[in-house]
Motif scaffolding. Sequence first.
Motif, PDB file in Angstrom:
ATOM      1  N   GLN A 299     -14.310   3.689  -0.355  1.00  0.00           N
ATOM      2  CA  GLN A 299     -13.625   4.856   0.202  1.00  0.00           C
ATOM      3  C   GLN A 299     -12.823   5.602  -0.860  1.00  0.00           C
ATOM      4  O   GLN A 299     -12.757   6.831  -0.853  1.00  0.00           O
ATOM      5  CB  GLN A 299     -12.741   4.446   1.381  1.00  0.00           C
ATOM      6  CG  GLN A 299     -13.509   3.940   2.578  1.00  0.00           C
ATOM      7  CD  GLN A 299     -14.546   4.920   3.096  1.00  0.00           C
ATOM      8  OE1 GLN A 299     -14.350   6.143   3.081  1.00  0.00           O
ATOM      9  NE2 GLN A 299     -15.667   4.401   3.560  1.00  0.00           N
TER      10      GLN A 299
ATOM     11  N   ARG B  55      -9.924   6.626   5.862  1.00  0.00           N
ATOM     12  CA  ARG B  55     -10.694   5.373   5.822  1.00  0.00           C
ATOM     13  C   ARG B  55     -10.185   4.422   4.740  1.00  0.00           C
ATOM     14  O   ARG B  55     -10.213   3.204   4.926  1.00  0.00           O
ATOM     15  CB  ARG B  55     -12.170   5.669   5.615  1.00  0.00           C
ATOM     16  CG  ARG B  55     -12.812   6.339   6.812  1.00  0.00           C
ATOM     17  CD  ARG B  55     -14.294   6.393   6.632  1.00  0.00           C
ATOM     18  NE  ARG B  55     -14.823   7.661   7.069  1.00  0.00           N
ATOM     19  CZ  ARG B  55     -16.076   8.028   6.926  1.00  0.00           C
ATOM     20  NH1 ARG B  55     -16.942   7.238   6.313  1.00  0.00           N
ATOM     21  NH2 ARG B  55     -16.491   9.188   7.371  1.00  0.00           N
TER      22      ARG B  55
ATOM     23  N   GLU C  66     -15.121  -2.229   0.827  1.00  0.00           N
ATOM     24  CA  GLU C  66     -14.987  -0.966   1.573  1.00  0.00           C
ATOM     25  C   GLU C  66     -13.822  -0.115   1.069  1.00  0.00           C
ATOM     26  O   GLU C  66     -13.924   1.108   1.002  1.00  0.00           O
ATOM     27  CB  GLU C  66     -14.853  -1.249   3.064  1.00  0.00           C
ATOM     28  CG  GLU C  66     -14.971  -0.019   3.935  1.00  0.00           C
ATOM     29  CD  GLU C  66     -16.316   0.692   3.859  1.00  0.00           C
ATOM     30  OE1 GLU C  66     -16.351   1.894   4.192  1.00  0.00           O
ATOM     31  OE2 GLU C  66     -17.326   0.081   3.461  1.00  0.00           O
ATOM     32  N   LYS C  67     -12.708  -0.722   0.709  1.00  0.00           N
ATOM     33  CA  LYS C  67     -11.575   0.041   0.188  1.00  0.00           C
ATOM     34  C   LYS C  67     -11.974   0.787  -1.079  1.00  0.00           C
ATOM     35  O   LYS C  67     -11.734   2.001  -1.199  1.00  0.00           O
ATOM     36  CB  LYS C  67     -10.383  -0.873  -0.091  1.00  0.00           C
ATOM     37  CG  LYS C  67      -9.179  -0.119  -0.679  1.00  0.00           C
ATOM     38  CD  LYS C  67      -7.993  -1.034  -0.895  1.00  0.00           C
ATOM     39  CE  LYS C  67      -8.031  -1.655  -2.255  1.00  0.00           C
ATOM     40  NZ  LYS C  67      -6.800  -2.371  -2.618  1.00  0.00           N
TER      41      LYS C  67
ATOM     42  N   ASN D  55      -8.747   0.629   5.392  1.00  0.00           N
ATOM     43  CA  ASN D  55      -9.324  -0.524   4.709  1.00  0.00           C
ATOM     44  C   ASN D  55      -8.371  -1.148   3.703  1.00  0.00           C
ATOM     45  O   ASN D  55      -8.798  -1.858   2.792  1.00  0.00           O
ATOM     46  CB  ASN D  55     -10.655  -0.135   4.062  1.00  0.00           C
ATOM     47  CG  ASN D  55     -11.753  -0.038   5.095  1.00  0.00           C
ATOM     48  OD1 ASN D  55     -12.291  -1.046   5.532  1.00  0.00           O
ATOM     49  ND2 ASN D  55     -12.066   1.177   5.539  1.00  0.00           N
TER      50      ASN D  55
END
Length: 102
Positions: free
Chosen positions: A38, A60, A34-35, A64
Amino acid sequence: MPKHYMSIKEKFPEYSDALSNLGEAVRNSGPLDEKTTQLIQLAASAAIRSEGGVHSHARRAFQNGASEEEVYQTVLLLTSTIGFPNIAAAISWINDIVAERD
């Protein structure tokens, strides 16, 4: 969430659900965490000069686990591609989010 986004979501609920489902399906379709996802979306938002997108994806990315250095480098890497004026704008929008966090 931004007021404008929420008004679209309320006025067009089926559209909003489809968009959310698409975003989730794309994020789950591969190995990127997810990091990283984003940060990529942050770069794309900077490239199209989307202030709201930069705000959203920077926020975000931080949520994350991205560091400030990672978020800023994500945008700085685009300098030769999108030019310094676009980078300067994106950095100012990231600064908004960093200020919120402090």
